[in-house]
Design a protein around this motif. Sequence first.
Motif, PDB file in Angstrom:
ATOM      1  N   MET A   1       5.696   1.230   2.810  1.00  0.00           N
ATOM      2  CA  MET A   1       5.526   0.606   1.503  1.00  0.00           C
ATOM      3  C   MET A   1       4.099   0.074   1.388  1.00  0.00           C
ATOM      4  O   MET A   1       3.534  -0.392   2.375  1.00  0.00           O
ATOM      5  N   PRO A   2       3.528   0.110   0.201  1.00  0.00           N
ATOM      6  CA  PRO A   2       2.161  -0.395   0.033  1.00  0.00           C
ATOM      7  C   PRO A   2       2.017  -1.868   0.414  1.00  0.00           C
ATOM      8  O   PRO A   2       1.010  -2.269   0.981  1.00  0.00           O
ATOM      9  N   PHE A   3       3.025  -2.682   0.118  1.00  0.00           N
ATOM     10  CA  PHE A   3       2.954  -4.105   0.457  1.00  0.00           C
ATOM     11  C   PHE A   3       2.854  -4.300   1.962  1.00  0.00           C
ATOM     12  O   PHE A   3       2.041  -5.095   2.443  1.00  0.00           O
ATOM     13  N   ARG A  47      -0.449   2.711   8.992  1.00  0.00           N
ATOM     14  CA  ARG A  47      -1.601   3.040   8.151  1.00  0.00           C
ATOM     15  C   ARG A  47      -2.089   4.454   8.414  1.00  0.00           C
ATOM     16  O   ARG A  47      -2.471   5.171   7.501  1.00  0.00           O
ATOM     17  N   GLU A  48      -2.079   4.850   9.683  1.00  0.00           N
ATOM     18  CA  GLU A  48      -2.520   6.198  10.026  1.00  0.00           C
ATOM     19  C   GLU A  48      -1.581   7.250   9.449  1.00  0.00           C
ATOM     20  O   GLU A  48      -2.026   8.270   8.912  1.00  0.00           O
ATOM     21  N   SER A  49      -0.279   7.013   9.532  1.00  0.00           N
ATOM     22  CA  SER A  49       0.674   7.980   8.955  1.00  0.00           C
ATOM     23  C   SER A  49       0.551   8.019   7.430  1.00  0.00           C
ATOM     24  O   SER A  49       0.686   9.089   6.821  1.00  0.00           O
ATOM     25  N   ALA A  50       0.283   6.867   6.801  1.00  0.00           N
ATOM     26  CA  ALA A  50       0.073   6.860   5.351  1.00  0.00           C
ATOM     27  C   ALA A  50      -1.191   7.635   4.991  1.00  0.00           C
ATOM     28  O   ALA A  50      -1.222   8.369   3.997  1.00  0.00           O
ATOM     29  N   TYR A  51      -2.236   7.500   5.804  1.00  0.00           N
ATOM     30  CA  TYR A  51      -3.483   8.244   5.569  1.00  0.00           C
ATOM     31  C   TYR A  51      -3.250   9.747   5.719  1.00  0.00           C
ATOM     32  O   TYR A  51      -3.757  10.537   4.930  1.00  0.00           O
ATOM     33  N   SER A  56      -2.682  15.071   3.163  1.00  0.00           N
ATOM     34  CA  SER A  56      -1.928  16.300   2.930  1.00  0.00           C
ATOM     35  C   SER A  56      -1.582  16.446   1.448  1.00  0.00           C
ATOM     36  O   SER A  56      -1.582  17.554   0.907  1.00  0.00           O
ATOM     37  N   TYR A  57      -1.300  15.338   0.776  1.00  0.00           N
ATOM     38  CA  TYR A  57      -1.029  15.390  -0.661  1.00  0.00           C
ATOM     39  C   TYR A  57      -2.268  15.840  -1.425  1.00  0.00           C
ATOM     40  O   TYR A  57      -2.186  16.679  -2.325  1.00  0.00           O
TER      41      TYR A  57
END
Length: 139
Positions: A1-3, A47-51, A56-57
Amino acid sequence: MPFSLVFSAEAVIPSEVLVPTHRYGCLTAERNQIEMTRSLDTVGELRESAYIRMASYKQSVARTYNKNVNIRTLAVGDLVLRRVFENTKNQKAGKFVYKWEGLYQVESIVGNGAYKLMTMQGQILHKPWNIRLLRQYFV
């Protein structure tokens, strides 16, 4: 989640504080401290997985956007027509006015998709033209 990525903690909504849920009701001060230190240890991985997901998106969006792109290039010496602009076309001609004008020759390649043109009489035009404003003329 962004929060949780920004603040390194999960958000708790006010209704969970008033009406205890299983997640909020079973939490003690010591357990909360343990969970906070565990989440601080894993925040870098989150954070790394979100990056990675974001990269990829972006790649999939770029691949979809560039799927139908036709790359056009011109060589020095090619004959081209130049698009007629609103301020240079004959207003009295109506809807039958030409959309392309002149016969020009590519004099040099200025940059990525920009070309310097020369008239058939040998006069070099003073500014470079983008390829989207040019159409190749086939003899």
